[in-house]
Design an enzyme around this catalytic site. Structure first.
Site, PDB file in Angstrom:
ATOM      1  NE  ARG A  78       1.598  -5.179   6.148  1.00  0.00           N
ATOM      2  CZ  ARG A  78       2.001  -5.064   4.957  1.00  0.00           C
ATOM      3  NH1 ARG A  78       3.397  -5.076   4.756  1.00  0.00           N
ATOM      4  NH2 ARG A  78       1.195  -5.219   3.903  1.00  0.00           N
ATOM      5  CG  HIS A 107       2.337   1.937   2.968  1.00  0.00           C
ATOM      6  ND1 HIS A 107       3.497   2.038   3.397  1.00  0.00           N
ATOM      7  CD2 HIS A 107       1.873   1.214   1.968  1.00  0.00           C
ATOM      8  CE1 HIS A 107       4.134   0.848   2.520  1.00  0.00           C
ATOM      9  NE2 HIS A 107       3.180   0.406   1.839  1.00  0.00           N
ATOM     10  CG  HIS A 181       4.495   2.133  -2.451  1.00  0.00           C
ATOM     11  ND1 HIS A 181       4.154   1.419  -3.235  1.00  0.00           N
ATOM     12  CD2 HIS A 181       4.380   1.566  -1.237  1.00  0.00           C
ATOM     13  CE1 HIS A 181       3.888   0.107  -2.545  1.00  0.00           C
ATOM     14  NE2 HIS A 181       3.905   0.291  -1.689  1.00  0.00           N
ATOM     15  CE1 TYR A 183       3.129  -0.039  -5.994  1.00  0.00           C
ATOM     16  CE2 TYR A 183       3.196  -2.316  -6.491  1.00  0.00           C
ATOM     17  CZ  TYR A 183       2.751  -1.429  -5.773  1.00  0.00           C
ATOM     18  OH  TYR A 183       1.867  -1.888  -4.628  1.00  0.00           O
ATOM     19  CG  ASP A 253       5.683  -7.404   1.168  1.00  0.00           C
ATOM     20  OD1 ASP A 253       6.178  -6.232   1.185  1.00  0.00           O
ATOM     21  OD2 ASP A 253       4.353  -7.484   1.222  1.00  0.00           O
ATOM     22  CD  GLU A 323       7.674   0.162  -0.248  1.00  0.00           C
ATOM     23  OE1 GLU A 323       7.135   0.283   0.444  1.00  0.00           O
ATOM     24  OE2 GLU A 323       7.372  -1.151  -1.097  1.00  0.00           O
TER      25      GLU A 323
HETATM   26  C1  BGC Z   1       4.032  -3.579   1.453  1.00  0.00           C
HETATM   27  C2  BGC Z   1       3.166  -4.435   0.672  1.00  0.00           C
HETATM   28  C3  BGC Z   1       1.844  -3.958   0.489  1.00  0.00           C
HETATM   29  C4  BGC Z   1       2.252  -2.992  -0.613  1.00  0.00           C
HETATM   30  C5  BGC Z   1       0.836  -2.038  -0.888  1.00  0.00           C
HETATM   31  C6  BGC Z   1       4.451  -2.453   0.153  1.00  0.00           C
HETATM   32  O1  BGC Z   1       4.977  -1.287   0.819  1.00  0.00           O
HETATM   33  O2  BGC Z   1       5.346  -4.161   1.766  1.00  0.00           O
HETATM   34  O3  BGC Z   1       3.097  -5.593   1.835  1.00  0.00           O
HETATM   35  O4  BGC Z   1       0.935  -5.016  -0.085  1.00  0.00           O
HETATM   36  O5  BGC Z   1       2.966  -1.970  -0.050  1.00  0.00           O
HETATM   37  O6  BGC Z   1       0.646  -1.982  -1.884  1.00  0.00           O
END
Ligand code: BGC
Length: 363
Positions: A78, A107, A181, A183, A253, A323
């Site tokens: 952010r 992002h 990113h 998961y 987070d 990340e």
């Molecule tokens: C952030 C989350 C965000 C997500 C998006 C992550 O990298 O830390 O806050 O909602 O990305 O899917």
């Protein structure tokens, strides 16, 4: 390469990297996305441990893109109010996220590197299958200064490590913070939540945030808090504690300030799934890691449901991300390591997602 469709006339493919241990990664040149990652458990049974969609359309048109498996840039994480100043000039970026009602740039903006078609070049290096991806981000794209050339190399080693090497060059000073990113769910994508996974993070400190998930600017110790993962803890063990930072993040987070980061590739985190025995170790040259426990994946019953590639729903905390990156909001935080890349310099970083399996439990 397997054709996977096209975006505005640009061909998109799926490239498979395999190693002798049976691991396989499918990577698309759309967003440089890790679409699947098949990893053996302690008995050699493969499962796809990366969340993602089945079709390109779902990645490209999904109204809610949670950045599954994608490369993130020009600046991951952010930036407060989508604004920063550099050499006396103010820059305004899109605000595409609004935690706690406070708009920020997330992002890379409305169309970040995750939504671009990259040029792809498969090759072999020391016997390992590899994929080089190229993208040039034009001066002014998403509001950032300078033409930025980015080269990302994925390779899958015999040791179970999926390596990601990032390289960037610019013709004007610009902030750059590249990451992936993915998961993960080490039981397999769509196999419930990740709360029973055991996590360790090599960090004595983290960067607490405000209600907009922007660091308040301090670096604080994790000792004695639910953020202390020096020894392994179940992700779910303390996630519902009434710690102010867990409430703000709706779970984990946050950015952990990695110990001993001198640009050398070192262990940042280890996550173990006790039933399958799968272990993920994350090594990086970056100074931080955002550990995100999938808090914004849909709650049960939410409509429309998010359906993953094998038809199973993805639910709240059904995957976690690690990340590797510089700290959030660095362009506005003079005390954080700088993101600025200047003409003539080369930005390089390496992250490895290294998979293994823990020994069977003897009965
Ligand atoms: C952030 C989350 C965000 C997500 C998006 C992550 O990298 O830390 O806050 O909602 O990305 O899917």
């Amino acid at each position: 390469m397997k054709p996977w469709g096209s975006i505005k006339g640009q061909e998109v493919g799926l490239y498979t990297l395999a190693n002798a241990g049976g691991m396989q990664a499918d990577i698309s040149n759309y967003g440089g996305t890790i679409v699947s990652l098949r990893v053996p458990d302690r008995n050699g049974t493969l499962a796809d441990v990366a969340l993602g969609y089945r079709t390109l359309d779902e990645y490209a048109v999904s109204a809610y893109s949670p950045y599954f498996g994608a490369l993130i840039g020009r600046v991951g994480n952010r930036i407060a109010r989508g604004r920063f100043s550099l050499h006396g000039r103010d820059y305004r970026l899109a605000t595409n996220n609004e935690p706690g009602g406070l708009p920020c740039h997330l992002h890379g903006g409305l169309k970040g590197f995750d939504k671009m078609v990259w040029k792809a070049e498969p090759f072999k290096r020391n016997g390992a299958e590899a994929l080089r991806l190229f993208y040039t981000s034009a001066d002014g794209e998403e509001g950032y200064p300078g033409n930025l050339e980015v080269i990302v190399t994925y390779s899958l080693g015999a040791d179970g490590a999926l390596s990601i090497e990032y390289e960037a060059h610019t013709d004007k000073p610009t902030p750059v913070n590249l990451t992936n990113h993915c998961y993960f769910n080490l039981k397999g994508e769509g196999e419930g939540d990740i709360l029973d996974h055991l996590a360790e993070i090599r960090a004595a400190n983290y960067t607490p945030v405000d209600k907009g998930l922007i660091p308040v600017g301090t670096i604080e110790p994790v000792a004695g808090t639910p953020f202390d993962f020096a020894a392994p803890h179940r992700i779910g063990e303390r996630i519902e504690d009434r710690h102010e930072q867990l409430v703000l993040g709706a779970g984990y987070d946050h950015n952990w300030v990695l110990d001993g980061q001198g640009g050398l590739l070192s262990l940042a985190a280890r996550v173990t799934e006790p039933v399958s025995g799968r272990v993920l170790e994350v090594l990086t040259t970056e100074p931080g890691v955002q550990f995100y426990s999938g808090n914004f994946l849909p709650l049960p019953g939410a409509l429309p449901p998010m359906i993953g590639k094998s038809g199973k729903p993805y639910l709240h905390r059904g995957g976690f991300c690690l990340e590797t990156q510089h700290y959030p909001d660095s362009p506005n935080q003079p005390s954080f390591p700088s993101l600025i890349l200047n003409p003539g310099e080369v930005r390089r970083s390496v992250t490895q997602y290294r998979f293994s399996a823990s020994a069977p439990v003897s009965l």
